[in-house]
Design a protein around this motif. Sequence first.
Motif, mmCIF file in Angstrom:
data_model
loop_
_atom_site.group_PDB
_atom_site.id
_atom_site.type_symbol
_atom_site.label_atom_id
_atom_site.label_comp_id
_atom_site.label_asym_id
_atom_site.label_seq_id
_atom_site.Cartn_x
_atom_site.Cartn_y
_atom_site.Cartn_z
ATOM 1 N N HIS A 1 0.859 -1.179 0.000
ATOM 2 C CA HIS A 1 0.000 0.000 0.000
ATOM 3 C C HIS A 1 0.898 1.233 0.000
ATOM 4 C CE1 HIS A 1 -3.537 2.445 0.859
ATOM 5 N NE2 HIS A 1 -2.776 3.106 1.700
ATOM 6 N N GLU B 1 0.986 5.567 -0.721
ATOM 7 C CA GLU B 1 0.315 6.846 -0.964
ATOM 8 C C GLU B 1 1.391 7.863 -1.284
ATOM 9 O OE1 GLU B 1 -2.530 8.151 1.902
ATOM 10 O OE2 GLU B 1 -3.255 6.123 2.283
ATOM 11 N N GLN C 1 2.188 11.893 -2.762
ATOM 12 C CA GLN C 1 1.758 13.226 -3.159
ATOM 13 C C GLN C 1 2.979 13.947 -3.684
ATOM 14 O OE1 GLN C 1 -0.235 14.950 0.236
ATOM 15 N NE2 GLN C 1 -2.194 14.428 -0.662
ATOM 16 N N SER D 1 -1.593 13.039 -6.840
ATOM 17 C CA SER D 1 -1.876 12.282 -5.629
ATOM 18 C C SER D 1 -2.256 10.873 -6.050
ATOM 19 C CB SER D 1 -3.023 12.932 -4.850
ATOM 20 O OG SER D 1 -3.324 12.154 -3.727
ATOM 21 N N LYS E 1 -2.875 6.787 -4.693
ATOM 22 C CA LYS E 1 -3.021 5.754 -3.671
ATOM 23 C C LYS E 1 -2.997 4.434 -4.421
ATOM 24 C CE LYS E 1 -5.654 8.481 -0.419
ATOM 25 N NZ LYS E 1 -6.876 8.589 0.370
ATOM 26 N N ARG F 1 -2.578 0.075 -4.271
ATOM 27 C CA ARG F 1 -2.528 -1.232 -3.608
ATOM 28 C C ARG F 1 -2.061 -2.225 -4.654
ATOM 29 N NH1 ARG F 1 -8.071 -0.499 -0.827
ATOM 30 N NH2 ARG F 1 -7.434 0.687 0.965
#
Length: 128
Positions: free
Chosen positions: A97, A99, A101, A106, A108, A110
């Motif tokens: 996972h 994340e 920026q 941006s 995200k 998986r």
Amino acid sequence: MYTNNQLPQPGRGRRTYSPEFKAQLVAACRIPGMSVASVARNHGINHNILHRWLRELPDPAPARLPQTTLKAVQPAFIALPITEPIAPAVVPADSVHVEIQRGDLSVKLRWPAAETPACAQWLLELLR
């Protein structure tokens, strides 16, 4: 005895480039993943000249939808039934996972843990 009878050639003068040539190189630099230095090196010019052309030549205008198309599409509210409370997403232990920026970007992500090398390669391409 060897003698050179030719006169020494004066230093190279300032080069001039056609607007078409400049536009072609700038377009090549704006291709995602293309390096300004490699484009400059491949065409035998200094990368600083190419950086100046990138600043001077405007970005091509993004394609715009015709005004009639914009008027035809109106945003609308769609009511969706909620059947159960929303729980925070649980990330399985066997996945990656991430994340990120970066500026306006941006992400995200998986990714299955078994495919970690592919995930790393994808991230390298994204952040290039």
